[in-house]
Design a protein around this motif. Structure first.
Motif, mmCIF file in Angstrom:
data_model
loop_
_atom_site.group_PDB
_atom_site.id
_atom_site.type_symbol
_atom_site.label_atom_id
_atom_site.label_comp_id
_atom_site.label_asym_id
_atom_site.label_seq_id
_atom_site.Cartn_x
_atom_site.Cartn_y
_atom_site.Cartn_z
ATOM 1 N N ARG A 1 50.295 41.025 -12.366
ATOM 2 C CA ARG A 1 49.606 42.253 -13.055
ATOM 3 C C ARG A 1 48.744 41.357 -14.206
ATOM 4 O O ARG A 1 48.987 40.420 -14.981
ATOM 5 C CB ARG A 1 50.687 42.936 -13.885
ATOM 6 N N ASP A 2 47.422 41.811 -14.355
ATOM 7 C CA ASP A 2 46.612 41.320 -15.180
ATOM 8 C C ASP A 2 46.076 42.268 -16.243
ATOM 9 O O ASP A 2 45.957 42.171 -17.336
ATOM 10 C CB ASP A 2 45.456 40.614 -14.464
ATOM 11 N N GLY A 3 45.382 43.460 -15.485
ATOM 12 C CA GLY A 3 44.844 44.616 -16.318
ATOM 13 C C GLY A 3 43.566 44.316 -17.134
ATOM 14 O O GLY A 3 43.252 45.085 -18.206
ATOM 15 N N THR A 4 42.785 43.308 -16.835
ATOM 16 C CA THR A 4 41.483 43.385 -17.522
ATOM 17 C C THR A 4 40.499 44.253 -17.067
ATOM 18 O O THR A 4 40.544 44.716 -15.990
ATOM 19 C CB THR A 4 40.940 42.006 -16.900
ATOM 20 N N ASP B 1 46.118 41.685 -10.520
ATOM 21 C CA ASP B 1 46.172 43.052 -10.176
ATOM 22 C C ASP B 1 46.082 43.890 -11.356
ATOM 23 O O ASP B 1 45.885 43.463 -12.439
ATOM 24 C CB ASP B 1 47.812 43.186 -9.623
ATOM 25 N N ASN B 2 45.723 45.324 -11.022
ATOM 26 C CA ASN B 2 45.457 46.436 -11.868
ATOM 27 C C ASN B 2 44.439 45.977 -12.953
ATOM 28 O O ASN B 2 44.349 46.218 -14.118
ATOM 29 C CB ASN B 2 46.721 46.356 -12.867
ATOM 30 N N VAL B 3 43.396 45.737 -12.355
ATOM 31 C CA VAL B 3 42.102 45.485 -12.870
ATOM 32 C C VAL B 3 40.976 46.541 -12.669
ATOM 33 O O VAL B 3 40.913 47.187 -11.541
ATOM 34 C CB VAL B 3 41.308 44.122 -12.344
ATOM 35 N N ILE B 4 40.285 47.073 -13.787
ATOM 36 C CA ILE B 4 39.163 47.993 -13.549
ATOM 37 C C ILE B 4 37.726 47.382 -13.704
ATOM 38 O O ILE B 4 37.375 46.688 -14.745
ATOM 39 C CB ILE B 4 39.459 49.256 -14.493
ATOM 40 N N VAL B 5 36.852 47.696 -12.587
ATOM 41 C CA VAL B 5 35.611 47.369 -12.516
ATOM 42 C C VAL B 5 34.614 48.548 -12.806
ATOM 43 O O VAL B 5 34.550 49.159 -11.577
ATOM 44 C CB VAL B 5 35.170 46.218 -11.536
ATOM 45 N N ASN C 1 39.624 39.491 -4.152
ATOM 46 C CA ASN C 1 40.212 38.785 -3.420
ATOM 47 C C ASN C 1 41.921 38.797 -3.544
ATOM 48 O O ASN C 1 42.099 38.176 -4.639
ATOM 49 C CB ASN C 1 39.697 37.580 -3.183
ATOM 50 N N THR C 2 42.563 39.337 -2.525
ATOM 51 C CA THR C 2 44.319 39.297 -3.026
ATOM 52 C C THR C 2 44.340 40.049 -4.088
ATOM 53 O O THR C 2 45.256 39.330 -4.923
ATOM 54 C CB THR C 2 44.541 37.701 -2.842
ATOM 55 N N SER D 1 45.786 43.686 -6.209
ATOM 56 C CA SER D 1 46.617 44.998 -5.496
ATOM 57 C C SER D 1 45.784 45.949 -7.107
ATOM 58 O O SER D 1 45.779 45.375 -7.810
ATOM 59 C CB SER D 1 47.829 44.786 -5.378
ATOM 60 N N ASN D 2 45.770 47.410 -6.530
ATOM 61 C CA ASN D 2 45.499 48.390 -7.496
ATOM 62 C C ASN D 2 44.265 47.799 -8.347
ATOM 63 O O ASN D 2 44.470 48.222 -9.681
ATOM 64 C CB ASN D 2 46.814 48.312 -8.556
ATOM 65 N N LEU D 3 43.290 47.751 -7.542
ATOM 66 C CA LEU D 3 41.996 47.443 -8.158
ATOM 67 C C LEU D 3 41.358 48.769 -7.999
ATOM 68 O O LEU D 3 41.167 49.229 -7.008
ATOM 69 C CB LEU D 3 41.396 46.391 -7.261
ATOM 70 N N GLN D 4 40.511 49.209 -9.114
ATOM 71 C CA GLN D 4 39.452 50.398 -9.243
ATOM 72 C C GLN D 4 38.175 49.703 -9.450
ATOM 73 O O GLN D 4 37.952 48.883 -10.397
ATOM 74 C CB GLN D 4 39.753 50.997 -10.124
ATOM 75 N N ILE D 5 37.106 50.066 -8.269
ATOM 76 C CA ILE D 5 35.784 49.797 -8.581
ATOM 77 C C ILE D 5 35.051 50.849 -8.378
ATOM 78 O O ILE D 5 34.894 51.659 -7.363
ATOM 79 C CB ILE D 5 35.232 48.710 -7.302
#
Length: 448
Positions: A212-215, A245-249, A265-266, A268-272
């Motif tokens: 989990r990152d959340g940036t 994981d869990n990044v919003i772009v 790349n690799t 999870s739970n990415l929003q673009i």
């Protein structure tokens, strides 16, 4: 050797400064901050002033005071930012010019480090071995870089490790590496920056081990990202998220990236979502390899080798939605030999709905590749003037696909076509008996 013309230019800028600038300086010092000039720093001097600036920052940190850096150029190197820093300058005027040695500004640990209105100028001088960027920070819980300019970095412009905070409203250009490299972040916001002409990447967010990152990466403008050190996608991306994981772009404007505008790349739970991507050299928007869970929605792609890819089921990539995107003007030519010219490609557990695709020379939508297709839906899409409308894999053992209610117009090589890898197996799946392919539902499509 210091470029004295630049130093003199900075001095001239100070001498010709308006009363408004002097008024700002006066207001800052009168409100309790420390004026760097009163601590012995001299704008426009060709002498290295690192010792004075380090001492000033240490003093201000212990007393909790802000430091004001008046307009002008200050030659410094290896500035160690203490645990609590608030350094303020006049945007575009208060310049720290790198004098050589290892790095320009570095923070190792700290509760709050804030730089506002500072120009960090690397002068295209080499950074020392082990230095990751012109501005470096590690283990800073609240790092704030606001309204700064970072130019002329021979590696990354900004390099962060285990930091939180805000990187916002900055102007970053001419970095040999990436503009912003952020690893193992915690609650980081990268917002409203203007980035251009960087050698190997724009914004890179990664973790050394997936987690989990959340940036949050929003509202940035990223232009002319190159891939100077080569590769097939690890460099040259305007925005690249790796193992985080869990990044919003969201809501970024990206143009002229050598590879992807946005690449996960690799992850999870990415929003673009809501991004505007122009003139990408490879796949404009990519969710690849071991991703689990990706939302790619309401983006605009105009000009790329491929439009949007959510693939690599063979490597664990699966689960997502691809909806409301506009993809057009693609090319069969990319930065290396491969198959290009595809509007949207998906492989496993993905719903492709409500997209508009125009001028995809190979396939408008590609569902699967060989045996790598499972639980895909393509419904309610519009595809115009493409090579094939919809490619669907029909090799033995392939999973389920539902293709319904799409409008396909002006395709040259078929509307809905069954493939075994790159070979055409069924020219027109709307006319073929579905009994031959019980895993497929093909209905209510309009092809003209």
């Amino acid at each position: 050797m210091i470029d004295r013309r630049r130093v003199l230019a900075g001095l001239a800028g100070l001498a010709g400064g308006s009363n408004a600038l002097l008024g700002v300086a006066s207001a800052q010092t009168s409100s309790g901050s420390i004026n760097a000039v009163d601590f012995g720093l001299r704008a426009g001097s060709s002498d290295d002033q690192s010792v004075k600036l380090n001492a000033l920052l240490t003093t201000a940190s212990s007393s909790g005071q802000q430091v004001f850096l008046p307009p002008g150029t200050y030659v410094v190197s290896d500035i160690q930012l203490p645990a609590h820093v608030n350094l303020l300058g006049i945007p575009g005027k208060s310049r720290l010019l790198f004098g050589g040695n290892k790095s320009l500004l570095r923070a190792n640990g700290g509760g709050r480090v804030q730089l506002s209105g500072i120009v960090a100028d690397g002068d295209n001088r080499p950074l020392g071995e082990g230095s990751g960027g012109l501005i470096e920070a590690g283990n800073v819980s609240q790092l704030i870089l606001d309204d700064c300019d970072v130019v002329g970095a021979r590696k990354n412009a900004i390099a962060l490790f285990k930091c939180g905070g805000r990187i916002e409203r900055n102007r970053i250009s001419g970095a040999a590496g990436a503009a912003i490299f952020a690893a193992d972040s915690s609650g980081l916001h990268i917002t409203g920056n203007e980035i251009s002409d960087c050698g190997n990447g724009g914004i890179l967010v990664q973790r050394y081990e997936q987690g989990r990152d959340g940036t949050i990466i929003t509202g940035n403008r990223v232009a002319k990202t190159r891939a100077d050190t080569g590769g097939t996608g690890q460099n040259g991306n305007a925005i690249n998220v790796f193992r985080a994981d869990n990044v919003i772009v969201a809501n970024n404007i990206v143009s002229e990236s050598a590879f992807s505008a946005i690449r996960g790349n690799t992850v999870s739970n990415l929003q673009i979502t809501g991004n505007n991507c122009m003139a990408s050299g490879e796949t404009a928007i990519y969710s690849e390899f071991g991703f689990v869970g990706a939302v790619i929605a309401n983006n605009l792609v105009d000009g790329a080798a491929n439009g949007i890819s959510m693939v690599n089921f063979d490597g664990g990539g699966r689960m997502g939605t691809c909806s409301g995107n506009l993809v057009r003007n693609l090319s069969t030519k990319g930065p290396y030999p491969a198959t290009f010219g595809v509007g949207i490609a998906v492989e496993a557990d993905v719903a492709v709905t409500g997209n508009v695709i125009e001028n995809a020379p190979l396939y408008g939508i590609q569902l699967g590749w060989g045996p790598y297709m499972r639980n895909v839906i393509a419904t309610g899409n519009i595809i115009r003037t493409s090579g094939e409308g919809i490619y669907v894999s029909v090799v033995k053992g392939v999973g389920t696909a539902v293709i319904s209610d799409n409008v396909i117009q002006g395709t040259r090589n078929g509307g809905i076509v069954g493939h075994s890898w790159s070979e055409t197996t069924v020219k027109d799946l709307t006319r073929k008996s579905v009994a031959d392919y019980p895993n497929l539902i093909v209905e209510r499509n309009i092809i003209s």
